[in-house]
Design a protein around this motif. Structure first.
Motif, mmCIF file in Angstrom:
data_model
loop_
_atom_site.group_PDB
_atom_site.id
_atom_site.type_symbol
_atom_site.label_atom_id
_atom_site.label_comp_id
_atom_site.label_asym_id
_atom_site.label_seq_id
_atom_site.Cartn_x
_atom_site.Cartn_y
_atom_site.Cartn_z
ATOM 1 N N ILE A 176 -55.844 75.659 -0.567
ATOM 2 C CA ILE A 176 -55.712 74.659 0.492
ATOM 3 C C ILE A 176 -54.819 75.121 1.641
ATOM 4 N N ASP A 177 -53.802 75.960 1.356
ATOM 5 C CA ASP A 177 -52.891 76.370 2.433
ATOM 6 C C ASP A 177 -53.597 77.209 3.495
ATOM 7 N N TYR A 178 -54.601 77.989 3.090
ATOM 8 C CA TYR A 178 -55.380 78.766 4.064
ATOM 9 C C TYR A 178 -56.088 77.836 5.045
ATOM 10 N N PHE A 179 -56.656 76.757 4.533
ATOM 11 C CA PHE A 179 -57.430 75.848 5.371
ATOM 12 C C PHE A 179 -56.520 74.980 6.248
ATOM 13 N N GLU A 180 -55.370 74.604 5.714
ATOM 14 C CA GLU A 180 -54.398 73.895 6.552
ATOM 15 C C GLU A 180 -53.955 74.774 7.712
ATOM 16 N N ALA A 181 -53.652 76.034 7.412
ATOM 17 C CA ALA A 181 -53.221 76.958 8.470
ATOM 18 C C ALA A 181 -54.334 77.171 9.492
ATOM 19 N N MET A 182 -55.572 77.284 9.024
ATOM 20 C CA MET A 182 -56.710 77.449 9.927
ATOM 21 C C MET A 182 -56.813 76.284 10.899
ATOM 22 N N ILE A 183 -56.778 75.061 10.374
ATOM 23 C CA ILE A 183 -56.933 73.884 11.226
ATOM 24 C C ILE A 183 -55.777 73.775 12.213
ATOM 25 N N ALA B 117 -68.338 67.973 1.213
ATOM 26 C CA ALA B 117 -67.825 67.423 -0.042
ATOM 27 C C ALA B 117 -67.767 68.497 -1.121
ATOM 28 N N VAL B 118 -68.706 69.439 -1.093
ATOM 29 C CA VAL B 118 -68.709 70.542 -2.058
ATOM 30 C C VAL B 118 -67.461 71.400 -1.880
ATOM 31 N N GLU B 119 -67.120 71.700 -0.644
ATOM 32 C CA GLU B 119 -65.915 72.482 -0.366
ATOM 33 C C GLU B 119 -64.648 71.720 -0.749
ATOM 34 N N ILE B 120 -64.598 70.443 -0.417
ATOM 35 C CA ILE B 120 -63.420 69.636 -0.751
ATOM 36 C C ILE B 120 -63.194 69.628 -2.256
ATOM 37 N N ASP B 121 -64.253 69.459 -3.026
ATOM 38 C CA ASP B 121 -64.149 69.476 -4.479
ATOM 39 C C ASP B 121 -63.598 70.819 -4.966
ATOM 40 N N LYS C 165 -55.448 72.853 -7.658
ATOM 41 C CA LYS C 165 -54.962 71.980 -8.732
ATOM 42 C C LYS C 165 -54.291 70.720 -8.186
ATOM 43 N N ILE C 166 -54.998 70.102 -7.237
ATOM 44 C CA ILE C 166 -54.548 68.839 -6.652
ATOM 45 C C ILE C 166 -55.725 67.877 -6.626
ATOM 46 N N SER C 167 -55.447 66.618 -6.346
ATOM 47 C CA SER C 167 -56.498 65.603 -6.338
ATOM 48 C C SER C 167 -57.338 65.689 -5.068
ATOM 49 N N ILE C 168 -58.492 65.042 -5.095
ATOM 50 C CA ILE C 168 -59.321 64.931 -3.897
ATOM 51 C C ILE C 168 -58.549 64.200 -2.800
ATOM 52 N N ASN C 169 -57.841 63.140 -3.169
ATOM 53 C CA ASN C 169 -57.074 62.380 -2.177
ATOM 54 C C ASN C 169 -56.038 63.248 -1.485
ATOM 55 N N ARG D 26 -67.033 58.612 -0.901
ATOM 56 C CA ARG D 26 -66.401 57.297 -1.027
ATOM 57 C C ARG D 26 -64.875 57.409 -0.837
ATOM 58 N N ILE D 27 -64.287 58.423 -1.440
ATOM 59 C CA ILE D 27 -62.841 58.628 -1.283
ATOM 60 C C ILE D 27 -62.495 58.892 0.183
ATOM 61 N N ALA D 28 -63.276 59.766 0.816
ATOM 62 C CA ALA D 28 -63.039 60.066 2.238
ATOM 63 C C ALA D 28 -63.128 58.802 3.082
ATOM 64 N N HIS D 29 -64.146 57.995 2.851
ATOM 65 C CA HIS D 29 -64.315 56.751 3.616
ATOM 66 C C HIS D 29 -63.152 55.804 3.372
ATOM 67 N N ASP D 30 -62.720 55.702 2.127
ATOM 68 C CA ASP D 30 -61.606 54.817 1.804
ATOM 69 C C ASP D 30 -60.318 55.263 2.492
ATOM 70 N N MET D 31 -60.226 56.560 2.800
ATOM 71 C CA MET D 31 -59.046 57.090 3.499
ATOM 72 C C MET D 31 -59.195 57.019 5.013
#
Length: 367
Positions: free
Chosen positions: A128-135, A152-156, A163-167, A212-217
């Motif tokens: 995830i840190d690579y993608f945070e840095a990219m954005i 959604a496939v990438e997020i999963d 080793k973190i949740s989808i949220n 659904r999780i993304a929409h709820d957020m």
């Protein structure tokens, strides 16, 4: 009066009944969807779908000026349907460094883009840190850039690798600067077809769960459907029904995007070498009518060809997609269209269809 004109102008009895449902704002049934996906009365079908399009958007037709960023083609899944992915040791495998990504985005910003659309393979070494840095790097180049990123496939996959949740995964990416999610990876939800075309990919149920999780957020997303591979009409109707049901519950889908499958360089042989014009029209028009609760219907001209995409503007489509500079995925599968369309090119096609081009981003903020 307009309502009466619509129903009176339709000669096909079954489609006339569907038109009445539309006028009464009654959702059409899955059986109606199957019929619409099979009928040869495409002009009557077009009257209904164009009525809905005009009711929602008038003559406005949205397009974007953006770039595609495919950061890697290295992917653990190696789905039979994909011509883009590679194994890590392949000679044409690549992974862009953050410096290379920054260079590409800066060049595109200099040409006037408003948006970056990001998808890539599931690279085993990226967390995830690579993608945070990219954005964050992209947002520093031009803070107003709208970023559509990660299926959604990438997020999963990011969540499992880190080793973190989808949220938490989504929250960190939203905090970094993504504005919306693309709808890729939905393919077709029917398990018996999905197991042929993408057996290692997350299930349709998991895709819907992540959306659904993304929409709820509060994150708006697209939804897609891949067609012209191994699916039957009932599989398409089932896919549309599941999308509509989730939209009833969350309201988070902003755009539906049917995707025409190209089979060159893939492990899948399509039932037909290419879809017919009638096939494309039925898919788009039926989607517009069935998905009454999703505001936008997008035609990707790079998948369909510019002329067919233009015709579909009168069969329910209101979003003509974007310039998509440097698109790689569909072209790896044999698309014959160029990998970039100028703003002038897109506007001319829209205007020649008698409609009004409106430049926007994926959140439909008018430029």
């Amino acid at each position: 009066m307009k309502h009466k004109i619509l129903s009176d102008s339709i000669t096909n009895r079954r489609l006339k009944k569907i038109a009445v449902k539309v006028l009464e704002e009654t959702p059409v049934s899955k059986a109606d969807a199957v019929y619409m996906l099979s009928t040869n009365d495409i002009l009557d079908l077009g009257k209904i779908s164009n009525f809905i399009r005009t009711k929602l958007h008038g003559d406005a037709t949205y397009y974007g000026v953006n770039m595609n960023l495919n950061f890697t083609n290295i992917c653990e899944l190696r789905c039979p349907l994909c011509a883009f992915s590679r194994d890590e040791g392949d000679k044409d495998a690549f992974l862009l460094s953050l410096d290379e990504i920054e260079k590409r985005v800066r060049n595109a910003v200099a040409s006037g883009i408003d948006e970056v659309h990001i998808v890539g393979g599931l690279h085993p070494e990226l967390k995830i840190d690579y993608f945070e840095a990219m954005i964050r790097r992209i947002k520093k180049i031009k803070p107003g850039l709208f970023i559509v990123a990660f299926t959604a496939v990438e997020i999963d996959y990011f969540a499992k690798k880190s080793k973190i949740s989808i949220n938490e995964t989504l929250k960190r990416l939203i905090d970094a600067g993504i504005g919306a999610m693309p709808g890729g990876g939905a393919e077709i939800f029917s398990p018996h077809i999905r197991n042929i075309i993408a057996p290692a990919k997350i299930s349709g149920g998991r895709w819907l769960q992540i959306m659904r999780i993304a929409h709820d957020m509060g994150l708006k997303t697209n939804a897609t459907m891949l067609y012209n591979h191994k699916e039957e009409t009932g599989d398409i109707a089932d896919h549309l029904a599941k999308i509509r049901k989730l939209q009833d519950e969350t309201g988070g889908f902003k755009t539906f995007v049917p995707l025409l499958f190209h089979d060159a360089n893939t492990g899948i042989r399509a039932k037909r070498k290419s879809s017919t014009g009638y096939d494309d029209i039925r898919i788009y028009a039926a989607s517009r009518i069935f998905l009454h609760n999703i505001p936008h219907l997008k035609a990707l001209w790079m998948y369909l060809g510019d002329k067919m995409a233009q015709v579909l503007l009168r069969f329910g489509v209101d979003d003509f997609a974007a310039t998509y500079y440097n698109e790689k995925v569909v072209h790896a599968a044999g698309a014959k269209t160029p990998d970039y369309g100028s703003e002038f090119f897109l506007k001319r096609l829209i205007e020649n269809a008698g409609l009004k081009p409106v430049r926007t981003t994926a959140n439909y903020w008018i430029q």
